[in-house]
Write a protein that holds these residues in place. Structure first.
Motif, PDB file in Angstrom:
ATOM      1  N   LEU A 163       0.819  -1.211   0.000  1.00  0.00           N
ATOM      2  CA  LEU A 163       0.000   0.000   0.000  1.00  0.00           C
ATOM      3  C   LEU A 163       0.854   1.263   0.000  1.00  0.00           C
ATOM      4  CD1 LEU A 163      -2.799  -1.022   2.518  1.00  0.00           C
ATOM      5  CD2 LEU A 163      -3.040  -0.658   0.062  1.00  0.00           C
ATOM      6  N   SER A 164       2.060   1.192   0.536  1.00  0.00           N
ATOM      7  CA  SER A 164       2.923   2.371   0.541  1.00  0.00           C
ATOM      8  C   SER A 164       3.410   2.736  -0.850  1.00  0.00           C
ATOM      9  CB  SER A 164       4.118   2.141   1.464  1.00  0.00           C
ATOM     10  OG  SER A 164       4.975   1.142   0.942  1.00  0.00           O
ATOM     11  N   ARG A 165       3.338   1.799  -1.806  1.00  0.00           N
ATOM     12  CA  ARG A 165       3.764   2.075  -3.181  1.00  0.00           C
ATOM     13  C   ARG A 165       2.592   2.402  -4.096  1.00  0.00           C
ATOM     14  NH1 ARG A 165       7.520   1.395  -0.177  1.00  0.00           N
ATOM     15  NH2 ARG A 165       9.575   0.553  -0.724  1.00  0.00           N
ATOM     16  N   VAL A 166       1.386   2.415  -3.552  1.00  0.00           N
ATOM     17  CA  VAL A 166       0.194   2.672  -4.351  1.00  0.00           C
ATOM     18  C   VAL A 166      -0.223   4.127  -4.169  1.00  0.00           C
ATOM     19  CG1 VAL A 166      -2.236   2.056  -4.662  1.00  0.00           C
ATOM     20  CG2 VAL A 166      -0.568   0.286  -4.195  1.00  0.00           C
ATOM     21  N   ASN A 167      -0.658   4.750  -5.234  1.00  0.00           N
ATOM     22  CA  ASN A 167      -1.221   6.090  -5.134  1.00  0.00           C
ATOM     23  C   ASN A 167      -2.544   6.014  -4.382  1.00  0.00           C
ATOM     24  OD1 ASN A 167      -2.053   8.707  -5.421  1.00  0.00           O
ATOM     25  ND2 ASN A 167      -1.783   8.791  -7.634  1.00  0.00           N
ATOM     26  N   VAL A 168      -2.667   6.800  -3.312  1.00  0.00           N
ATOM     27  CA  VAL A 168      -3.830   6.705  -2.436  1.00  0.00           C
ATOM     28  C   VAL A 168      -5.108   7.039  -3.193  1.00  0.00           C
ATOM     29  CG1 VAL A 168      -4.859   7.611  -0.326  1.00  0.00           C
ATOM     30  CG2 VAL A 168      -2.426   7.188  -0.419  1.00  0.00           C
ATOM     31  N   VAL A 169      -5.032   7.906  -4.189  1.00  0.00           N
ATOM     32  CA  VAL A 169      -6.227   8.265  -4.953  1.00  0.00           C
ATOM     33  C   VAL A 169      -6.819   7.029  -5.621  1.00  0.00           C
ATOM     34  CG1 VAL A 169      -7.085   9.735  -6.821  1.00  0.00           C
ATOM     35  CG2 VAL A 169      -5.310  10.580  -5.294  1.00  0.00           C
ATOM     36  N   TRP A 170      -5.975   6.062  -5.939  1.00  0.00           N
ATOM     37  CA  TRP A 170      -6.446   4.838  -6.571  1.00  0.00           C
ATOM     38  C   TRP A 170      -7.378   4.049  -5.652  1.00  0.00           C
ATOM     39  CZ3 TRP A 170      -5.178  -0.535  -5.975  1.00  0.00           C
ATOM     40  CH2 TRP A 170      -5.521  -1.333  -7.071  1.00  0.00           C
ATOM     41  N   LEU A 171      -7.232   4.248  -4.313  1.00  0.00           N
ATOM     42  CA  LEU A 171      -8.068   3.526  -3.362  1.00  0.00           C
ATOM     43  C   LEU A 171      -9.501   4.041  -3.321  1.00  0.00           C
ATOM     44  CD1 LEU A 171      -5.558   3.263  -0.381  1.00  0.00           C
ATOM     45  CD2 LEU A 171      -6.079   1.521  -2.093  1.00  0.00           C
ATOM     46  N   LYS A 172      -9.748   5.224  -3.878  1.00  0.00           N
ATOM     47  CA  LYS A 172     -11.113   5.750  -3.878  1.00  0.00           C
ATOM     48  C   LYS A 172     -12.086   4.815  -4.598  1.00  0.00           C
ATOM     49  CE  LYS A 172     -10.303  10.758  -3.705  1.00  0.00           C
ATOM     50  NZ  LYS A 172     -10.523  12.032  -4.444  1.00  0.00           N
ATOM     51  N   ARG A 173     -11.603   4.095  -5.580  1.00  0.00           N
ATOM     52  CA  ARG A 173     -12.482   3.223  -6.355  1.00  0.00           C
ATOM     53  C   ARG A 173     -13.081   2.106  -5.497  1.00  0.00           C
ATOM     54  NH1 ARG A 173      -8.207   2.279 -11.366  1.00  0.00           N
ATOM     55  NH2 ARG A 173      -7.726   4.475 -11.753  1.00  0.00           N
ATOM     56  N   PHE A 174     -12.421   1.763  -4.403  1.00  0.00           N
ATOM     57  CA  PHE A 174     -12.872   0.644  -3.581  1.00  0.00           C
ATOM     58  C   PHE A 174     -13.549   1.105  -2.293  1.00  0.00           C
ATOM     59  CE2 PHE A 174      -9.199  -0.695  -6.060  1.00  0.00           C
ATOM     60  CZ  PHE A 174      -9.683  -1.847  -6.680  1.00  0.00           C
ATOM     61  N   ALA A 175     -13.788   2.403  -2.145  1.00  0.00           N
ATOM     62  CA  ALA A 175     -14.339   2.908  -0.878  1.00  0.00           C
ATOM     63  C   ALA A 175     -15.739   2.355  -0.625  1.00  0.00           C
ATOM     64  CB  ALA A 175     -14.346   4.433  -0.891  1.00  0.00           C
ATOM     65  N   TRP A 176     -16.638   2.475  -1.613  1.00  0.00           N
ATOM     66  CA  TRP A 176     -18.004   2.003  -1.424  1.00  0.00           C
ATOM     67  C   TRP A 176     -18.049   0.484  -1.312  1.00  0.00           C
ATOM     68  CZ3 TRP A 176     -22.252   4.986  -0.557  1.00  0.00           C
ATOM     69  CH2 TRP A 176     -22.110   6.370  -0.776  1.00  0.00           C
TER      70      TRP A 176
END
Length: 529
Positions: A145-158
């Motif tokens: 997760l430290s190498r992933v762009n945090v904005v990419w995680l928005k897709r999985f929020a819901w």
């Protein structure tokens, strides 16, 4: 002839500062006789000194505060660097303190659980091996997760919040109950606690929703809907499993998300009153909770039971540890004096075996972790990033504070584990994943040349780029095909046409076969001098 008394130049400012009385009279406190300078009596001097000190006090405090603030800013500027030259000190402080706390946790779980494991006929390394297994998975997830762009995680929020709600419902239907709480689902030889996953899922979902509605948050209805109803639903499902401690931590996470989103303060006042009333009702309606509160205040329960037994023996362990402890593995309270010593009361075992020095080391590591995460939070300009990092900070530090307060007797007994240290694979895994999200934000603040390299590039475009780059390197081997002849240039380009060797016409000079430099002004300007 009357002589005029002379005054020294030093006496003039003192006389000018003394206020004159009405109608030319001397000011109060002036000498009655033989004194040419008013206000020179002891009473006058003391009154003047007190007034001057009172007037200078606010300025002194303000200047001291500015000096401390300047020192604090200078310290972090020297440690982190400024602008594009940030050296990533915050990143490594978060990473180092997290790994150190995790290592201490595995070691103390081995020490605190070995006696009860032997008494139950199991290996003394059973709990420590399970904790190490989940720590390995969590550390891998943290680095991923430290190498992933945090904005990419928005897709999985819901999707994450929906999955967390489903798990919280399943734990009420098919979950396993232990010590009065129904919080676990058995998955083969392991158990999973959905409420720990709900913390991270709720933090990610609230940051996504509040970041999307950033321009509407000045209206209370947009700030609270749909965040408040979903948070209340999560808290209600956790309370249905009789876990008040975890519900309190989720309340803190919700309040932190709204605070870092900039919601108006009166909303927190109203919510605080409502939550206080709800907590009082939940405490009064549960005989066990009433008994815990009475035992914490020094009273006895109605049935004569002592539910504060665990907390009392925890204090005995801390007191017997002294400065340097009785030695690693030499605790006496873990011989069934503290039930489940490797869980919520592991801080007492640390104090007994490692002494005050060991507890201070744990406190300092949590302090470093909190300060470093705070530096990441205040550096964020995007609302989604700030809310997500802020909720994770409050979650981990708030939970650690509640656990230590319970062990030291500052709060009634509440079942809240100590992050990274207490035994529990679900809590450790989710805490390490949360740190990975913060590390991703801290990594983005580093200078590009100092950033740790990404493991993978996620997303369809990133994956295609990675594959092209990989296969391009594999296909870059030298081929045995003959070299192609030099390309001929048009006659008007300022360069003579070149031909392959062996086909030169007779009478041409050898120098004419060399290609001349194109007379392109743009290329000539770009050439290094």
């Amino acid at each position: 002839m009357v002589s005029t008394p002379t005054r020294t130049p030093a006496a003039k400012p003192a006389a000018a500062r003394t206020p004159a009385g009405p109608a030319g009279k001397t000011a109060p406190g002036a000498a009655a006789s033989g004194s040419s300078v008013p206000g020179t009596t002891a009473a006058g001097r003391s009154a003047g000194t007190t007034a001057a000190a009172a007037a200078a006090a606010p300025g002194t405090l303000r200047s001291a505060g500015l000096r401390v603030r300047a020192w604090y800013g200078g310290f972090w500027s020297a440690l982190e660097g400024t602008g594009k030259s940030r050296n990533g000190s915050t990143y490594y402080l978060i990473l180092g303190s997290t790994l150190a706390l995790t290592a201490i946790g595995i070691l103390m779980v081995l020490s605190a659980s070995s006696v009860e494991a032997i008494a139950a006929g199991e290996s003394p390394y059973t709990a420590a091996l399970k904790q190490g297994f989940f720590a390995a998975i969590g550390v891998f997830g943290m680095f991923l997760l430290s190498r992933v762009n945090v904005v990419w995680l928005k897709r999985f929020a819901w999707l994450a919040i929906a999955f967390a709600l489903v798990l919280l419902v399943l734990v009420l239907l098919i979950g396993r109950s232990a010590l009065g709480n129904q919080n676990w689902i058995d998955v083969g030889p392991f158990t999973f606690q959905p409420s720990e996953a709900a913390k991270l899922a709720l933090a990610l979902w609230m940051a996504t929703v509040l970041g999307t509605k950033a321009k509407l948050l000045w209206q209370s209805k947009h700030a609270l809907i749909p965040v408040a109803p979903v948070a209340v639903l999560v808290i209600g499902l956790i309370l249905a499993g009789n876990d008040l401690g975890t519900a309190m931590i989720v309340m803190m996470i919700t309040a932190a998300a709204l605070f870092f989103a900039g919601v108006r303060l009166y909303v927190f006042g109203i919510a605080g009153i409502a939550l206080g009333a709800a907590t009082a009702v939940l405490a009064i309606t549960s005989p066990n909770r009433v008994c815990r509160i009475l035992s914490w205040t020094g009273q006895t329960c109605a049935d004569g039971s002592d539910v504060n037994y665990q907390s009392t023996n925890g204090l005995y362990g801390l007191a017997s540890g002294g400065w340097f402890g009785v030695g690693l593995g030499q605790s006496r309270q873990k011989y069934s004096w503290i039930p489940e010593a490797h869980n919520d009361f592991i801080f007492a075992i640390i104090g007994e075996e490692l002494g005050l020095v060991g507890t201070l080391v744990v406190l300092v590591l949590f302090g470093i972790l909190g300060t470093a995460i705070y530096r990441v939070v205040v550096a964020q300009k995007d609302l989604f990033h700030r809310v997500l990092a802020g909720t994770i900070m409050v979650w981990l530090l708030g939970q650690a504070t509640v656990n230590m307060a319970v062990v030291t007797g500052l709060a009634p007994v509440v079942g809240v584990p100590l992050p990274f240290i207490s035994y529990g694979g679900s809590a450790l895994l989710m805490s390490l994943c949360a740190i990975g999200v913060v590390l991703s934000l801290a990594r983005a603040q580093m200078a590009p040349g100092l950033q740790p390299r990404r493991i993978l590039r996620f997303g369809p475009a990133g994956l295609a780029k990675t594959l092209r780059k990989t296969f391009g390197k594999q296909g870059a081997a030298p081929r045995s095909s003959p070299p192609k002849p030099a390309a001929t240039r048009p006659a008007g380009s300022g360069a003579t046409a070149t031909k392959p060797s062996g086909t030169k016409p007779a009478g041409t000079k050898p120098a004419a076969t060399k290609p001349t430099v194109p007379r392109n002004p743009a290329r000539k300007r770009n050439r290094p001098s």
